[in-house]
Write an enzyme that holds these catalytic residues in place. Structure first.
Site, short mmCIF file in Angstrom:
data_model
loop_
_atom_site.label_atom_id
_atom_site.label_comp_id
_atom_site.label_asym_id
_atom_site.label_seq_id
_atom_site.Cartn_x
_atom_site.Cartn_y
_atom_site.Cartn_z
NE ARG A 261 4.44 2.71 -3.44
CZ ARG A 261 3.58 2.77 -4.61
NH1 ARG A 261 2.05 3.49 -4.51
NH2 ARG A 261 3.67 2.29 -5.88
NE ARG A 276 -4.15 4.84 2.72
CZ ARG A 276 -3.86 5.87 0.85
NH1 ARG A 276 -3.24 5.87 0.50
NH2 ARG A 276 -5.60 5.76 0.71
CD GLU A 348 -4.04 2.88 -7.26
OE1 GLU A 348 -3.11 2.66 -8.58
OE2 GLU A 348 -5.00 3.89 -7.12
CB SER A 351 -2.45 2.70 -11.53
OG SER A 351 -0.92 2.49 -11.75
NE ARG A 388 -4.14 -0.49 -2.22
CZ ARG A 388 -4.18 0.34 -2.64
NH1 ARG A 388 -5.82 1.01 -3.58
NH2 ARG A 388 -4.30 1.43 -1.67
#
Length: 422
Positions: A261, A276, A348, A351, A388
């Site tokens: 990403r 991140r 988060e 999801s 994470r």
């Protein structure tokens, strides 16, 4: 993409969905206008083509002195048919272009608004009171150094910002998480998959990642290939252009892949540590099912995510994501957020999205049952995003001396019950 028939029958629902997402409702009317032109152009082409065929028979049966005029008219008809064919193709392409810009229809009951307008559904576990235990918690960056688990300096030296090495127990911890996640997935009937990281444009477009998410996608222009940001992309495209027997559904896959990403637009956010980053590994659940079973399947995926986080003994909560934060493919999305002690907030970690028929229509994945051949539903859910989860484990299970207690469920895969300072 959205069913054109549904758009024609209930355009107000589509306009309301666009407004809820914070997107332009006028796009619905643009699609409908283009579709009307497409249909009228197709009808005109069919009409002229039928006339041309009838005229051809007249020419064949005509007397000699009549043929010259009939042939001339036939040539005129041929030119009109060619022009009508070009017009219907142009109208069809414009309809498709506009239709691909429309996001999925939001499910009834999804909260309106943006990132901060979620609805809290559940809370699990209680964050530790480190003050009562008599010490200040270290963040995952400091713990990573103490344990010899994370090397950010050399990651930046070699790969630039938001790059890292997992070293020693850090690497072993990631592998243990992969194996724990895969073991759970297999236990529930998922087929384990190791998926491609490079995909063709039709796979990326088909899953909806060339819409709002396009700025975060890496594109290899020389090869016209994309690096995936999640194995959802190759898993969704796995059955592209196929018809699946209904009695084989649901088909569930657990994909392990690297995820890439660009993190465009995140300047200044989470610049410390590995929350991140540009590359991380993930185990992703993916399901193909009948559309009428999708809502129940969505709850099952959420249940499996909650089970995994509970096994890691992490305090977490579940939120119903607001329409403006869904992403173009999802009709509804639930996030699980783990407590991060040094940030004093939930972040988060998983999801799960119900994409209804949106992706299957774009990728031409269908089912065959007693009703015939029709689009199916696709759903996805993160089982474990490694970085994470590593952050959450290190920070929530740390001890005053810098060691970290290993959650019981992870011990058989890691071969130890604690991570000790070097």
């Amino acid at each position: 993409m959205i069913d054109l028939r549904l758009l024609r029958e209930d355009p107000d629902r589509a306009r309301a969905s666009q407004r809820a997402r914070g997107e332009d409702p006028a796009l619905v009317d643009q699609v409908l206008t283009a579709d009307g032109l497409r249909r009228s152009s197709a009808a005109r082409f069919d009409e002229l083509r039928a006339e041309q065929k009838s005229h051809g028979k007249l020419v064949a049966q005509a007397a000699k002195d009549e043929k010259a005029d009939l042939i001339a008219h036939g040539q005129k008809l041929a030119a009109e048919v060619k022009a009508a064919d070009a017009a219907q193709n142009e109208a069809a392409e414009e309809t498709q272009r506009l239709l691909l810009q429309l996001s999925n229809l939001v499910e009834p009951g999804v909260p309106e608004g943006g990132e901060d307008d979620y609805v809290l559904l559940e809370e699990h576990g209680t964050p530790r009171d480190f003050a009562a235990e008599g010490f200040e918690p270290r963040d995952h960056v400091e713990l990573g150094k103490i344990l010899g688990a994370i090397d950010l300096e050399r990651g930046a030296k070699v790969g630039g910002a938001r790059q890292y090495y997992l070293t020693g127990v850090g690497a072993l911890l990631e592998l243990a998480l992969v194996n724990l996640a895969m073991a759970q997935a297999v236990r529930y009937g998922f087929t384990p998959m190791i998926t491609p990281s490079l995909v063709k444009p039709e796979a990326m477009q088909g899953t909806g990642f060339l819409a709002q998410a396009a700025e975060n996608v890496y594109h290899l222009a020389d090869d016209d290939l994309y690096l995936v940001g999640t194995s959802e992309v190759p898993l969704a495209a796995y059955h592209m252009d196929e018809i699946l027997p209904a009695d084989k559904l649901p088909l569930r896959y657990a994909g392990y892949s690297s995820c890439y990403r660009r993190e465009a637009g995140s300047y200044g956010k989470d610049t410390r540590g590995i929350i991140r980053v540009h590359q991380f590994e993930k185990v992703e659940m993916f399901s193909y099912c009948a559309p009428e079973d999708a809502a129940a399947e969505h709850k099952r995926l959420l249940g499996w995510e909650k089970e995994f986080l509970t096994a890691l003994e992490l305090p977490f909560r579940v939120i119903d994501v607001a329409a403006g934060d869904l992403g173009s493919s999802a009709a509804r999305k639930y996030d699980c957020e783990a407590w991060i002690p040094t940030q004093g907030k939930y972040r988060e970690v998983t999801s799960t999205s119900n994409c209804t028929e949106f992706q299957s229509r774009r990728l031409s994945v269908r089912l065959r049952d007693a009703q015939g051949v029709r689009p199916l539903a696709t759903l996805n859910g993160t089982l474990c995003a490694m970085t994470r989860n590593i952050v959450a484990i290190l920070e929530n299970h740390q001890r005053a001396d810098g060691s970290v207690r290993v959650p019981e469920a992870l011990r058989p895969f890691l071969g130890r019950d604690e991570l000790s300072p070097l």
